[in-house]
Design an enzyme around this catalytic site. Structure first.
Site, PDB file in Angstrom:
ATOM      1  N   VAL A 209       1.396   5.817  14.200  1.00  0.00           N
ATOM      2  CA  VAL A 209       0.741   4.758  13.410  1.00  0.00           C
ATOM      3  C   VAL A 209       1.469   3.425  13.637  1.00  0.00           C
ATOM      4  CG1 VAL A 209       0.153   3.976  11.079  1.00  0.00           C
ATOM      5  CG2 VAL A 209      -0.195   6.365  11.709  1.00  0.00           C
TER       6      VAL A 209
ATOM      7  N   GLY B 192       6.714   4.698   8.573  1.00  0.00           N
ATOM      8  CA  GLY B 192       5.824   5.828   8.800  1.00  0.00           C
ATOM      9  C   GLY B 192       6.028   6.373  10.197  1.00  0.00           C
TER      10      GLY B 192
ATOM     11  N   GLU C 228       9.801   0.806  10.680  1.00  0.00           N
ATOM     12  CA  GLU C 228      10.743   1.924  10.508  1.00  0.00           C
ATOM     13  C   GLU C 228       9.967   3.189  10.823  1.00  0.00           C
ATOM     14  OE1 GLU C 228      13.815   1.612   9.907  1.00  0.00           O
ATOM     15  OE2 GLU C 228      13.968  -0.434   9.161  1.00  0.00           O
TER      16      GLU C 228
ATOM     17  N   LYS D  91       0.848  -1.206   0.000  1.00  0.00           N
ATOM     18  CA  LYS D  91       0.000   0.000   0.000  1.00  0.00           C
ATOM     19  C   LYS D  91       0.877   1.247   0.000  1.00  0.00           C
ATOM     20  CE  LYS D  91      -1.763   2.982   2.987  1.00  0.00           C
ATOM     21  NZ  LYS D  91      -1.877   4.184   2.157  1.00  0.00           N
TER      22      LYS D  91
ATOM     23  N   GLU E  86       9.300  15.003  16.386  1.00  0.00           N
ATOM     24  CA  GLU E  86       9.689  14.963  14.980  1.00  0.00           C
ATOM     25  C   GLU E  86       8.854  15.960  14.179  1.00  0.00           C
ATOM     26  OE1 GLU E  86       8.622  11.528  12.480  1.00  0.00           O
ATOM     27  OE2 GLU E  86      10.710  11.605  11.844  1.00  0.00           O
TER      28      GLU E  86
ATOM     29  N   CYS F 158      13.443  10.575   7.535  1.00  0.00           N
ATOM     30  CA  CYS F 158      13.268  10.030   8.891  1.00  0.00           C
ATOM     31  C   CYS F 158      14.537  10.170   9.728  1.00  0.00           C
ATOM     32  CB  CYS F 158      12.848   8.582   8.801  1.00  0.00           C
ATOM     33  SG  CYS F 158      13.807   7.719   7.606  1.00  0.00           S
TER      34      CYS F 158
HETATM   35  P1  NAP Z   1       2.019   7.846   8.582  1.00  0.00           P
HETATM   36  O1  NAP Z   1       0.867   8.752   8.749  1.00  0.00           O
HETATM   37  O2  NAP Z   1       2.448   7.037   9.718  1.00  0.00           O
HETATM   38  O3  NAP Z   1       1.661   6.928   7.337  1.00  0.00           O
HETATM   39  C1  NAP Z   1       2.515   5.964   6.791  1.00  0.00           C
HETATM   40  C2  NAP Z   1       1.697   4.961   6.010  1.00  0.00           C
HETATM   41  O4  NAP Z   1       0.813   4.271   6.897  1.00  0.00           O
HETATM   42  C3  NAP Z   1       0.790   5.601   4.955  1.00  0.00           C
HETATM   43  O5  NAP Z   1       0.706   4.745   3.851  1.00  0.00           O
HETATM   44  C4  NAP Z   1      -0.521   5.687   5.692  1.00  0.00           C
HETATM   45  O6  NAP Z   1      -1.624   5.829   4.864  1.00  0.00           O
HETATM   46  C5  NAP Z   1      -0.535   4.397   6.465  1.00  0.00           C
HETATM   47  N1  NAP Z   1      -1.444   4.368   7.617  1.00  0.00           N
HETATM   48  C6  NAP Z   1      -2.006   5.412   8.283  1.00  0.00           C
HETATM   49  N2  NAP Z   1      -2.789   4.960   9.288  1.00  0.00           N
HETATM   50  C7  NAP Z   1      -2.746   3.616   9.264  1.00  0.00           C
HETATM   51  C8  NAP Z   1      -3.334   2.568  10.062  1.00  0.00           C
HETATM   52  N3  NAP Z   1      -4.134   2.832  11.092  1.00  0.00           N
HETATM   53  N4  NAP Z   1      -3.047   1.289   9.764  1.00  0.00           N
HETATM   54  C9  NAP Z   1      -2.213   0.989   8.743  1.00  0.00           C
HETATM   55  N5  NAP Z   1      -1.641   1.930   7.951  1.00  0.00           N
HETATM   56  C10 NAP Z   1      -1.885   3.229   8.205  1.00  0.00           C
HETATM   57  O7  NAP Z   1       3.304   8.637   8.120  1.00  0.00           O
HETATM   58  P2  NAP Z   1       3.407   9.705   6.999  1.00  0.00           P
HETATM   59  O8  NAP Z   1       2.818  10.953   7.529  1.00  0.00           O
HETATM   60  O9  NAP Z   1       2.900   9.191   5.720  1.00  0.00           O
HETATM   61  O10 NAP Z   1       5.019   9.769   6.846  1.00  0.00           O
HETATM   62  C11 NAP Z   1       5.841  10.496   7.666  1.00  0.00           C
HETATM   63  C12 NAP Z   1       6.374   9.653   8.807  1.00  0.00           C
HETATM   64  O11 NAP Z   1       7.096   8.531   8.326  1.00  0.00           O
HETATM   65  C13 NAP Z   1       7.360  10.393   9.673  1.00  0.00           C
HETATM   66  O12 NAP Z   1       7.011  10.276  11.019  1.00  0.00           O
HETATM   67  C14 NAP Z   1       8.689   9.731   9.410  1.00  0.00           C
HETATM   68  O13 NAP Z   1       9.614   9.719  10.436  1.00  0.00           O
HETATM   69  C15 NAP Z   1       8.309   8.369   9.047  1.00  0.00           C
HETATM   70  N6  NAP Z   1       9.346   7.786   8.201  1.00  0.00           N
HETATM   71  C16 NAP Z   1      10.180   6.853   8.728  1.00  0.00           C
HETATM   72  C17 NAP Z   1      11.180   6.300   7.962  1.00  0.00           C
HETATM   73  C18 NAP Z   1      12.117   5.269   8.503  1.00  0.00           C
HETATM   74  O14 NAP Z   1      12.739   4.572   7.719  1.00  0.00           O
HETATM   75  N7  NAP Z   1      12.259   5.105   9.777  1.00  0.00           N
HETATM   76  C19 NAP Z   1      11.305   6.668   6.626  1.00  0.00           C
HETATM   77  C20 NAP Z   1      10.436   7.631   6.121  1.00  0.00           C
HETATM   78  C21 NAP Z   1       9.445   8.158   6.924  1.00  0.00           C
HETATM   79  P3  NAP Z   1      -2.179   7.304   4.587  1.00  0.00           P
HETATM   80  O15 NAP Z   1      -1.210   7.873   3.631  1.00  0.00           O
HETATM   81  O16 NAP Z   1      -3.518   7.107   4.014  1.00  0.00           O
HETATM   82  O17 NAP Z   1      -2.222   8.025   5.907  1.00  0.00           O
END
Ligand code: NAP
Ligand code: MG
Length: 501
Positions: A255, A251, A273, A198, A404, A307
């Site tokens: 979440v 993400g 991650e 997804k 963050e 991230c």
């Molecule tokens: P997010 O809101 O956590 O979303 C990540 C993914 O999860 C999206 O595809 C999202 O769909 C989905 N999602 C949301 N709610 C969910 C649920 N209840 N169950 C299953 N999946 C769900 O993060 P984001 O705002 O897209 O991305 C930014 C975040 O990612 C930052 O906090 C960053 O640190 C983190 N990140 C971490 C890394 C790493 O490698 N550690 C790398 C890049 C980013 P939707 O798009 O529909 O919300």
């Protein structure tokens, strides 16, 4: 100043074949639509640049049925590893051939410059894919001599076999979309797993194209399925589905926590991650000429939507003024503009929602006493722009130092001679990356050993490589992307004991 709104006149025909269209999901090798569609926006101007199906719980169920069928009755999991390797290498070649097109599409959907998308969504992940392809032929169990007292007269041959974990659900964010997709899919496929992916609904186009290229490369139908839609619906349905054996999620920590909790009901394996608040420490003996631009890249690379962005900077009091002055200059010199304008150095953030979130953090820093010494503003334009920001006079109790932000915002803190820099670096719930800038070799080695972070850098920040595992500790999650570790996490160990008496 560069242009702020993307001009599509120079897009290649290949990019125009993908953009400004309504797409389908990929389930069991077939294109599948839905009753509702989600618009995808260009963050430089808010214009609609295409749409994707708003998948449902039932779409997830169909994708899982296809992936299970491909796993249990198809050829992928039992195929000779060298054949899997060959197909994955072919996929890497196909992505590379389309590299310029994919980079353009990614620039339009994610707002990042063409140089950035070509490097981090094409060239680097293609190398990761090739590395993982090679891992397919290096899956080894062990043999051992056994024989406990309860069977003294018997002789055994004992070994372990590594088998694919099963159906893997990949859930990814929008910051480096195609790279995230390849990071999830490559180790799973190399290990012989099948996949339901997804992508973020904000940046789904390149993942969908990856699915088509996978079919073209010879990956059998049903092995790699893509469901588009909203996280709380499609993502949540994947986490709850009993037919998915492992969730590989990138993400936010919020979440990630939800996923770890919900996934435990069906005992899913997990790679998480999550977020970060990575520290960068500049010692008084650092080479400032290299450190100042290095630190600026550490935070402003990928607009801070990274991230492991170095978002907490600790500077020794002796060099604080000089470093701050240099960083202000670096921040002010970055050319903001549209992602397709070749003179742009930094595009907009990924969405208006992300822009609002970053501006709220900057405001909270101001309210808590931080001084905005560079940037801190949105541009008077419909694009999601935020100027590269430096916050001085920050302290550990401020939200901008603990939480963050995921944007181009650097919080700068001063430390004194004698302060324990390891404790400063560890003063966070997160543990993804950390860097120290110094010419003192033993200080650097001690820092590497003592900091609680998945990756520690010395005199650099954010350097990643297919051969180096990448992952976090503490609230940054667990498990790894890349390297052998990523593939091993898609395998389970089976023990065999054979009576050879
Ligand atoms: P997010 O809101 O956590 O979303 C990540 C993914 O999860 C999206 O595809 C999202 O769909 C989905 N999602 C949301 N709610 C969910 C649920 N209840 N169950 C299953 N999946 C769900 O993060 P984001 O705002 O897209 O991305 C930014 C975040 O990612 C930052 O906090 C960053 O640190 C983190 N990140 C971490 C890394 C790493 O490698 N550690 C790398 C890049 C980013 P939707 O798009 O529909 O919300
Ligand atoms: Mg989200």
């Amino acid at each position: 100043m560069a242009e702020l709104s993307n001009n599509y006149d120079n897009l290649s025909d290949g990019a125009l074949d993908i953009l400004f269209k309504s797409h389908d999901m990929l389930i069991g090798g077939q294109r599948v639509g839905a009753s509702d569609y989600i618009d995808v926006l260009d963050p430089t101007n808010g214009k609609v640049v295409g749409s994707v199906p708003k998948g449902t719980k039932e779409s997830v169920n169909q994708a899982v049925i296809s992936a299970r069928r491909a796993l249990e009755h198809g050829s992928w999991a039992t195929m000779r590893p060298y054949e899997r390797e060959k197909i994955l290498l072919k996929l890497a070649d196909l992505i590379e051939l389309e590299g310029d097109i994919l980079a353009e599409v990614e620039a339009v959907e994610s707002g990042r410059t063409l140089m950035n998308t070509r490097l981090f969504d094409v060239d680097f992940p293609v190398n990761c894919l090739r590395y993982m392809a090679g891992c397919a032929t290096k899956i080894h169990g062990k043999t051992t001599t056994i024989g406990q007292g309860f069977a003294p007269s018997m002789e055994f041959f004992a070994c372990t076999l590594l088998e694919p974990v099963g159906v893997v659900g990949g859930i990814i964010p929008w910051n480096v979309p195609l790279c995230q997709a390849i990071w999830k899919v490559a180790p799973a496929l190399a290990a012989g797993c099948t996949v339901v992916l997804k992508p973020s609904e904000m940046t789904p186009f390149t993942a969908l194209r990856l699915g088509e290229l996978a079919l073209e490369a010879g990956i059998p139908e049903g092995v790699f399925n893509i469901v588009t839609g909203i996280g709380s619906e499609v993502g949540a349905a994947m986490v709850e589905h009993p037919g998915i054996d492992k969730i590989s999620f990138t993400g936010s920590t919020l979440v990630g926590h939800r996923i770890a909790t919900a996934g435990s009901k069906t005992f899913k394996k997990m790679t998480l991650e999550l977020g970060g608040k990575s520290p960068m420490i500049v010692m008084h003996d650092a080479d400032l000429e290299a450190s100042i631009p290095g630190v600026a890249m550490g935070i402003y690379g990928n607009h801070g939507q990274n991230c492991c962005a170095g978002s907490r900077l600790y500077v020794h009091e002796k060099v604080y003024d000089k470093v701050l002055e240099g960083l202000i200059e670096e921040a002010n010199s970055i050319v903001l503009g549209s992602s397709l304008d070749p003179t742009t150095q930094m595009g907009p953030l990924a969405s208006i929602a992300q822009q609002s979130r970053v501006l709220r953090y900057i405001e909270s820093g101001k309210e808590e006493g931080a001084e905005i010494v560079a940037g801190g503003e949105r541009l008077d334009h419909p694009g999601a722009y935020v100027t590269p920001t430096v916050l001085a006079e920050t302290n550990r109790d401020m939200k901008v130092v603990q939480e963050e932000i995921f944007g181009p915002v650097l919080s700068v803190l001063r430390f004194k001679e004698g302060d324990d820099v390891v404790s400063l670096a560890n003063d966070s719930e997160y543990g993804l990356g950390a860097s120290i800038w110094t010419q003192n070799l033993s200080k650097a080695h001690q820092f590497v050993r003592q900091v609680k972070a998945g990756t520690v850098w010395v005199n650099t920040h954010n350097i990643l490589d297919p051969a180096i595992p990448f992952g976090g500790v503490k609230s940054s999650g667990y498990g790894h992307e890349m390297a052998e570790e990523a593939m091993l996490s898609h395998l389970i160990t089976k023990s065999a004991v054979i009576n050879i008496t």
